[in-house]
Design a protein around this motif. Sequence first.
Motif, PDB file in Angstrom:
ATOM      1  N   ASP A 358      60.950  16.938  19.890  1.00 51.74           N
ATOM      2  CA  ASP A 358      59.505  16.985  19.727  1.00 51.74           C
ATOM      3  C   ASP A 358      58.861  17.795  20.836  1.00 51.74           C
ATOM      4  OD1 ASP A 358      59.406  15.362  17.441  1.00 51.74           O
ATOM      5  OD2 ASP A 358      59.575  13.554  18.657  1.00 51.74           O
ATOM      6  N   ASP A 359      57.885  18.605  20.470  1.00 49.83           N
ATOM      7  CA  ASP A 359      57.098  19.332  21.448  1.00 49.83           C
ATOM      8  C   ASP A 359      55.830  18.526  21.732  1.00 49.83           C
ATOM      9  OD1 ASP A 359      56.729  21.427  23.177  1.00 49.83           O
ATOM     10  OD2 ASP A 359      55.641  22.656  21.738  1.00 49.83           O
ATOM     11  N   LEU A 360      55.107  18.912  22.781  1.00 48.44           N
ATOM     12  CA  LEU A 360      53.969  18.118  23.229  1.00 48.44           C
ATOM     13  C   LEU A 360      52.680  18.403  22.463  1.00 48.44           C
ATOM     14  CD1 LEU A 360      54.536  18.298  27.102  1.00 48.44           C
ATOM     15  CD2 LEU A 360      55.158  16.440  25.532  1.00 48.44           C
ATOM     16  N   HIS A 361      52.588  19.514  21.794  1.00 45.81           N
ATOM     17  CA  HIS A 361      51.341  19.874  21.125  1.00 45.81           C
ATOM     18  C   HIS A 361      51.115  19.020  19.876  1.00 45.81           C
ATOM     19  CE1 HIS A 361      50.922  23.313  23.770  1.00 45.81           C
ATOM     20  NE2 HIS A 361      52.196  23.601  23.539  1.00 45.81           N
ATOM     21  N   VAL A 362      49.886  19.060  19.367  1.00 49.90           N
ATOM     22  CA  VAL A 362      49.526  18.282  18.177  1.00 49.90           C
ATOM     23  C   VAL A 362      49.504  19.181  16.952  1.00 49.90           C
ATOM     24  CG1 VAL A 362      47.731  16.924  17.049  1.00 49.90           C
ATOM     25  CG2 VAL A 362      48.189  16.615  19.497  1.00 49.90           C
ATOM     26  N   TYR A 363      50.213  18.762  15.908  1.00 49.35           N
ATOM     27  CA  TYR A 363      50.192  19.471  14.629  1.00 49.35           C
ATOM     28  C   TYR A 363      49.154  18.852  13.694  1.00 49.35           C
ATOM     29  CZ  TYR A 363      51.657  20.310   9.785  1.00 49.35           C
ATOM     30  OH  TYR A 363      51.672  20.596   8.436  1.00 49.35           O
ATOM     31  N   GLY A 364      49.251  17.539  13.509  1.00 52.24           N
ATOM     32  CA  GLY A 364      48.330  16.879  12.587  1.00 52.24           C
ATOM     33  C   GLY A 364      48.381  15.379  12.702  1.00 52.24           C
ATOM     34  N   SER A 421      47.066   4.704  19.323  1.00 49.70           N
ATOM     35  CA  SER A 421      47.724   3.693  20.152  1.00 49.70           C
ATOM     36  C   SER A 421      47.886   2.371  19.418  1.00 49.70           C
ATOM     37  CB  SER A 421      46.936   3.488  21.450  1.00 49.70           C
ATOM     38  OG  SER A 421      45.640   2.988  21.173  1.00 49.70           O
ATOM     39  N   ASN A 422      47.054   2.115  18.426  1.00 49.10           N
ATOM     40  CA  ASN A 422      47.143   0.872  17.658  1.00 49.10           C
ATOM     41  C   ASN A 422      47.876   1.057  16.325  1.00 49.10           C
ATOM     42  OD1 ASN A 422      45.403  -1.491  18.950  1.00 49.10           O
ATOM     43  ND2 ASN A 422      44.332   0.444  19.362  1.00 49.10           N
ATOM     44  N   GLY A 423      48.463   2.216  16.114  1.00 49.23           N
ATOM     45  CA  GLY A 423      49.283   2.448  14.922  1.00 49.23           C
ATOM     46  C   GLY A 423      48.510   2.637  13.641  1.00 49.23           C
ATOM     47  N   VAL A 424      47.188   2.808  13.727  1.00 50.62           N
ATOM     48  CA  VAL A 424      46.385   3.015  12.521  1.00 50.62           C
ATOM     49  C   VAL A 424      46.556   4.448  12.020  1.00 50.62           C
ATOM     50  CG1 VAL A 424      44.050   2.927  11.554  1.00 50.62           C
ATOM     51  CG2 VAL A 424      44.735   1.282  13.318  1.00 50.62           C
ATOM     52  N   VAL A 425      46.704   5.375  12.949  1.00 57.68           N
ATOM     53  CA  VAL A 425      46.926   6.786  12.630  1.00 57.68           C
ATOM     54  C   VAL A 425      48.178   7.259  13.351  1.00 57.68           C
ATOM     55  CG1 VAL A 425      46.034   9.138  12.965  1.00 57.68           C
ATOM     56  CG2 VAL A 425      44.504   7.323  12.177  1.00 57.68           C
ATOM     57  N   GLU A 426      49.010   8.041  12.669  1.00 57.08           N
ATOM     58  CA  GLU A 426      50.190   8.636  13.292  1.00 57.08           C
ATOM     59  C   GLU A 426      49.889  10.068  13.691  1.00 57.08           C
ATOM     60  OE1 GLU A 426      54.132   7.770  11.588  1.00 57.08           O
ATOM     61  OE2 GLU A 426      53.031   6.775   9.978  1.00 57.08           O
ATOM     62  N   CYS A 427      50.441  10.481  14.815  1.00 56.41           N
ATOM     63  CA  CYS A 427      50.252  11.839  15.313  1.00 56.41           C
ATOM     64  C   CYS A 427      51.573  12.592  15.187  1.00 56.41           C
ATOM     65  CB  CYS A 427      49.796  11.811  16.772  1.00 56.41           C
ATOM     66  SG  CYS A 427      49.522  13.446  17.489  1.00 56.41           S
ATOM     67  N   TYR A 428      51.524  13.803  14.668  1.00 56.03           N
ATOM     68  CA  TYR A 428      52.718  14.615  14.471  1.00 56.03           C
ATOM     69  C   TYR A 428      52.663  15.857  15.358  1.00 56.03           C
ATOM     70  CZ  TYR A 428      52.590  11.797  10.210  1.00 56.03           C
ATOM     71  OH  TYR A 428      52.504  10.760   9.331  1.00 56.03           O
ATOM     72  N   GLY A 429      53.806  16.180  15.971  1.00 58.34           N
ATOM     73  CA  GLY A 429      53.886  17.346  16.835  1.00 58.34           C
ATOM     74  C   GLY A 429      54.925  18.328  16.349  1.00 58.34           C
ATOM     75  N   PRO A 430      54.953  19.531  16.895  1.00 61.92           N
ATOM     76  CA  PRO A 430      55.951  20.530  16.517  1.00 61.92           C
ATOM     77  C   PRO A 430      57.371  20.060  16.829  1.00 61.92           C
ATOM     78  CG  PRO A 430      54.145  21.541  17.745  1.00 61.92           C
ATOM     79  CD  PRO A 430      53.989  20.055  17.879  1.00 61.92           C
ATOM     80  N   LEU A 431      58.329  20.570  16.059  1.00 61.14           N
ATOM     81  CA  LEU A 431      59.743  20.292  16.274  1.00 61.14           C
ATOM     82  C   LEU A 431      60.425  21.594  16.649  1.00 61.14           C
ATOM     83  CD1 LEU A 431      60.263  17.954  13.204  1.00 61.14           C
ATOM     84  CD2 LEU A 431      60.205  17.262  15.603  1.00 61.14           C
ATOM     85  N   VAL A 432      61.148  21.600  17.775  1.00 57.44           N
ATOM     86  CA  VAL A 432      61.654  22.861  18.327  1.00 57.44           C
ATOM     87  C   VAL A 432      63.145  22.800  18.626  1.00 57.44           C
ATOM     88  CG1 VAL A 432      59.397  23.362  19.330  1.00 57.44           C
ATOM     89  CG2 VAL A 432      61.118  22.216  20.727  1.00 57.44           C
ATOM     90  N   ASP A 433      63.792  23.959  18.523  1.00 58.44           N
ATOM     91  CA  ASP A 433      65.173  24.150  18.966  1.00 58.44           C
ATOM     92  C   ASP A 433      65.106  24.755  20.373  1.00 58.44           C
ATOM     93  OD1 ASP A 433      67.939  24.388  19.071  1.00 58.44           O
ATOM     94  OD2 ASP A 433      68.104  25.214  17.038  1.00 58.44           O
TER      95      ASP A 433
END
Length: 462
Positions: A358-364, A421-433
Amino acid sequence: MGSKTPEDHRQGPDPSSAHPIAALNPPKPAVASGLLPGVLEGQDEDGDDDGDNDKSAEPTLTLANGEPSKGNKKKKRKFSKKKAKKAQQTTPPRVPLADLFPNQQYPEGEIAEYAERNLQRTTAEEIRHLSAIKNMDAEFLNDYRKAAEVHRQVRQHVQTIAKPGISMSQLADEIEDGVRALTGHQALDTGDALKAGMGFPTGLSLNNVAAHWTPNPGTKEVILQYDDVLKVDFGVHVNGRIVDSAFTVAPNPVYENLLIAVKAATNTGLKEAGIDARISHISAAIQEVMESYEVELNGKTVPVKAVRGLSGHNILRYKIHGDKQVPFVKTKTSQRMEEGDVFAIETFGTTGTARLRDDLHVYGYGRNEGASLAGVHNHQASAKALLKTIDDNFGTLVFSKRYLERVGAKNYHLGMKSLISNGVVECYGPLVDVPGSYVAQFEHTVLLRPNFKEVISRGDDY
């Protein structure tokens, strides 16, 4: 849009959730879980029939010899008929499909016979068969075909402009503006994005970034270079029925074998997909094809590896990732494909380690159906207001900061932090090699209809 493989995949929401979208995707039995051109028909006439052709209304004069007079016959009015002009798509595509297809009949995808099918069905399988026929009705198919046609037209335009020098923001704008124009839903009014439009945030992942990168407001601009390998992954939905398709752009031909390998692997997955097909068999076939290729980079021969940590996936209504996954490497699973399933068959190949992080940036972001505001205490007012905006505009569709701000959300960062933080919304980040590696992706959506499969997103471009 790539799904994480089973070992990394978060468990689904509580089945008892009363979220309204959940009712659209009832749980499956346990056995399941282990341009035809648009033509405006008709012709216009220059005049209306005013009754002058009614012979019974014509007066008759006779000559002295009793014969009818020829001089009093009324001349028939001649009408000139003109063919209506065919509606044409513009470049870039901005004409809504409603204008191109006034009869709302959209082109079929590629129809293919199943490679293998088990004809011995149990009673439960017969029930699922009847359910699949009921669910895949005319409305279902038309929604999917409309979404697929929008995807085809937009991506064909994008392939002509995705060249060195273009920025990722401009490319994302072209994709999103095209999708919204063609579906006829601009996603500005509350709830409009739920009717039709983007199925998930536009993915524009470069080089060693395998998936889930999108340009965000306020970030540094990224420009496509000649030596880049760019994955373009976007989805289109109509009434929650999502078409997911992706392709790779590599201006430098040195990467040609990498792209050929991944495209061949995806085509293998599409060929093997079918009713009762074993997912373990499909995964093994994909890996075998993918890893039979090599690419020469900087004077070294590098094997193409099938990526771990991502997988193809089934698609549910308003949910891009369902409960079934198709990894790109040989795997042990009892899952099978079923009638009525909709699958995004995608593959990723890499010149790196094939193990993503996982990368640190936010995708969605994505709404967790099974969670509520009960545990939210910090910034509760802002979190509550933000959640209402999310539910009203996206439901369970994955969305980005760009989409959130488009519907008018402001000062939402603290509220979003609390929801995450309360699990109501999930945050997705970039996936990198690993840095210095290159990843390619190809993807299509296939409908497993009762008598044949329909590769709904297939087009002339690939």
